[in-house]
Design a protein around this motif. Structure first.
Motif, PDB file in Angstrom:
ATOM      1  N   ARG A 192       0.832  -1.207   0.000  1.00 23.33           N
ATOM      2  CA  ARG A 192       0.000   0.000   0.000  1.00 23.33           C
ATOM      3  C   ARG A 192       0.870   1.263   0.000  1.00 23.33           C
ATOM      4  NH1 ARG A 192      -3.362  -2.502   4.335  1.00 23.33           N
ATOM      5  NH2 ARG A 192      -5.217  -3.394   3.364  1.00 23.33           N
ATOM      6  N   GLU A 193       1.980   1.206   0.703  1.00 20.81           N
ATOM      7  CA  GLU A 193       2.875   2.370   0.722  1.00 20.81           C
ATOM      8  C   GLU A 193       3.430   2.649  -0.670  1.00 20.81           C
ATOM      9  OE1 GLU A 193       6.923   4.016   2.976  1.00 20.81           O
ATOM     10  OE2 GLU A 193       5.966   2.148   3.641  1.00 20.81           O
ATOM     11  N   VAL A 194       3.774   1.595  -1.398  1.00 19.96           N
ATOM     12  CA  VAL A 194       4.232   1.768  -2.777  1.00 19.96           C
ATOM     13  C   VAL A 194       3.118   2.373  -3.625  1.00 19.96           C
ATOM     14  CG1 VAL A 194       4.994   0.555  -4.866  1.00 19.96           C
ATOM     15  CG2 VAL A 194       5.887  -0.133  -2.632  1.00 19.96           C
ATOM     16  N   GLY A 195       1.897   1.885  -3.421  1.00 17.24           N
ATOM     17  CA  GLY A 195       0.774   2.429  -4.166  1.00 17.24           C
ATOM     18  C   GLY A 195       0.560   3.901  -3.897  1.00 17.24           C
ATOM     19  N   SER A 196       0.701   4.293  -2.636  1.00 15.51           N
ATOM     20  CA  SER A 196       0.543   5.699  -2.284  1.00 15.51           C
ATOM     21  C   SER A 196       1.650   6.553  -2.884  1.00 15.51           C
ATOM     22  CB  SER A 196       0.550   5.850  -0.757  1.00 15.51           C
ATOM     23  OG  SER A 196      -0.543   5.183  -0.175  1.00 15.51           O
ATOM     24  N   ALA A 197       2.850   6.011  -2.918  1.00 14.08           N
ATOM     25  CA  ALA A 197       3.988   6.763  -3.446  1.00 14.08           C
ATOM     26  C   ALA A 197       3.855   7.036  -4.940  1.00 14.08           C
ATOM     27  CB  ALA A 197       5.282   6.006  -3.160  1.00 14.08           C
ATOM     28  N   PHE A 198       3.305   6.075  -5.671  1.00 14.76           N
ATOM     29  CA  PHE A 198       3.299   6.195  -7.128  1.00 14.76           C
ATOM     30  C   PHE A 198       1.897   6.343  -7.723  1.00 14.76           C
ATOM     31  CE2 PHE A 198       7.177   3.800  -6.043  1.00 14.76           C
ATOM     32  CZ  PHE A 198       8.113   4.674  -6.565  1.00 14.76           C
TER      33      PHE A 198
END
Length: 467
Positions: free
Chosen positions: A239-245
């Motif tokens: 989810r953190e990757v999703g938020s970042a990109f």
């Protein structure tokens, strides 16, 4: 008796076309403590099945397949027939469990009885046991398969004391000879309209399936035996990757899969060009109110994975763009319309067409990846906590590997199935997925440290599902 839907019966035709495949979809629950006693487990399962008609029914086919197969009550149904007991040899570690899962995936389910099976696995290391639940693809897809496993678990407090296992309330009456005649008379008019209305949207999908891709070791004949391995990662990290990109969980999953196949081909000495890997990505067409109906509600996308791109962030961006384009193309909806129309045509020519097509080797698709949103609540079985869930899917149609992804709690598990003879290096795929996720997480952390973390959020419900 009720008819099988066109896609459901299609999986039976597919399995019949190749003696090397078994189309059982599975999920493995890793559970704390000691397995329950046989009588206790059997009694509890029988209680749940008493309310679930479909799990007590078998498939009956008509002579010459003149009408669609039907679900009928199994007159010799016994719960104990569908429960196996196995004990892992020492040391009872993960690798030993994976070998058992691979053996289960290779075995066909008994067509003379309801098409599902439970295997209770004892002596798993670290004071654990496992429950392997398999059902034929004609009975479930990814979403309904996980719902089936949930129905074998304990009631949750919010369920209340009167919860019953899901019923198949969406059924169709089996065709009689009069109905068959009506369909036959209608076919000359229905078939042309059916072709014209869907051909435009389906053309790219059909072309992708019949057009050979650049040659690779990923596509080819498969044997009878299987290999299996699983990879776990943190859903919070994803989810953190999703938020970042500003991308979805499904985009990230496919980016990790692309990284894995890039590594595999490089390890095999093959050039990972952009046209080498077209992948089958099932898409759920299941409405919320049909979550617990045991059948298939899937369509598919067939994007090329950008395995030619070495940079993980650029690769993720390319996948996001391609998946967005595919979703807006209307191909998935057109395929769903195709299946709906197939149900209105006489069954015999549809079945014979599927059977004929299954005998033509497809060379356009190299792998499959299906992503299913798993249970949000914590599951228990006989009061024992389900620690994790691992998905496992079959391989077929010359696809030597298939990857299923399943979320549960804060875990995201990748279950990788491979052909035993042609995929001895299945661990390379597992390592590639693990490293692909780690690379993206590292880039997301770097963006956070540099203060360039955007506000776009990623939904773990934006996932595709199989079959």
């Amino acid at each position: 008796m009720t008819e099988l839907r066109p896609l459901d019966s299609g999986f039976i035709e597919l399995e019949d076309s190749d003696r090397h495949i078994s189309l059982g979809i599975g999920a493995v629950a890793i559970i704390s403590g000691v397995a329950p006693k046989r009588a206790e487990f059997t009694e509890a399962l029988a209680e749940r099945l008493a309310h679930n008609t479909r799990l007590r029914q078998r498939v009956r086919r008509a002579p010459l397949d003149l009408v669609a197969p039907v679900w009928e009550d199994d007159p010799n149904f016994e719960v104990a027939r569908h429960i196996r007991w196995a004990a892992l040899p020492e040391p009872g570690d993960e690798q030993t469990l994976f070998e058992l899962i691979a053996t289960e995936l290779a075995e066909r389910l008994d067509r003379d009885h309801p098409l599902w099976q439970c295997t209770v696995v004892e002596h798993l290391a670290d004071d654990r046991w496992a429950l392997i639940v398999r059902a034929h693809h004609s009975l479930v897809d990814g979403v309904s398969g996980i719902s089936l496993l949930e129905s074998f678990c304990d009631l949750s407090p919010e369920d209340g004391p009167t919860r019953k296992p899901p019923q198949n309330h969406e059924t169709r009456t089996a065709a009689d000879w009069f109905g068959l005649a009506v369909k036959g008379l209608r076919m000359p008019l229905a078939a042309p309209r059916f072709v014209v209305s869907t051909l435009r949207s389906l053309a790219p999908v059909v072309l992708a399936t019949i057009t050979p891709a650049a040659g690779s070791s990923l596509n080819g004949p498969i044997g009878l035996q299987r290999r299996y391995v699983a990879v776990r990662t943190s859903l919070s990290d994803v989810r953190e990757v999703g938020s970042a990109f500003g991308v979805t969980v499904n985009d990230i999953v496919l980016a990790a899969v692309a990284a894995a196949y890039r590594s595999l081909l490089l390890r095999r000495g093959e050039e990972p060009t952009g046209d080498k890997l077209r992948i089958l990505v099932p898409v759920s067409m299941r409405p919320t109110d049909a979550k617990y109906v045991l059948d298939n509600r899937v369509s598919a996308m067939l994007p090329h994975l950008p395995i030619d791109i070495a940079d993980p962030v650029e690769r993720l961006g390319r996948i996001h763009d391609r998946m967005t384009t595919h979703k807006s193309s209307g191909a998935a909806q057109a395929e769903n319309s195709l299946l709906s129309m197939a149900g209105r045509l006489p069954f015999a020519p549809v079945a014979w067409t599927v059977r004929l097509a299954a005998h033509f080797p497809q060379r356009g698709v190299g792998a499959l990846a299906t992503n299913v949103a798993g249970p949000r609540r914590e599951l228990t079985v006989h009061g024992a906590k389900v620690l994790e869930l691992l998905p496992c899917v079959p391989i077929a149609m010359r696809l030597r590997t298939a990857i299923a992804i399943l979320s549960y709690g804060d875990h995201l598990a990748f279950g990788i199935t491979g052909d035993y003879d042609t995929t001895p290096d299945i661990d390379v795929i597992a390592d590639g997925i693990r490293e692909g996720i780690a690379e993206l997480v590292a880039h997301a952390h770097s963006m956070r440290r540099n203060g360039t973390f955007p506000l776009a959020m990623c939904s773990d419900r934006d996932v595709s599902t199989r079959g």
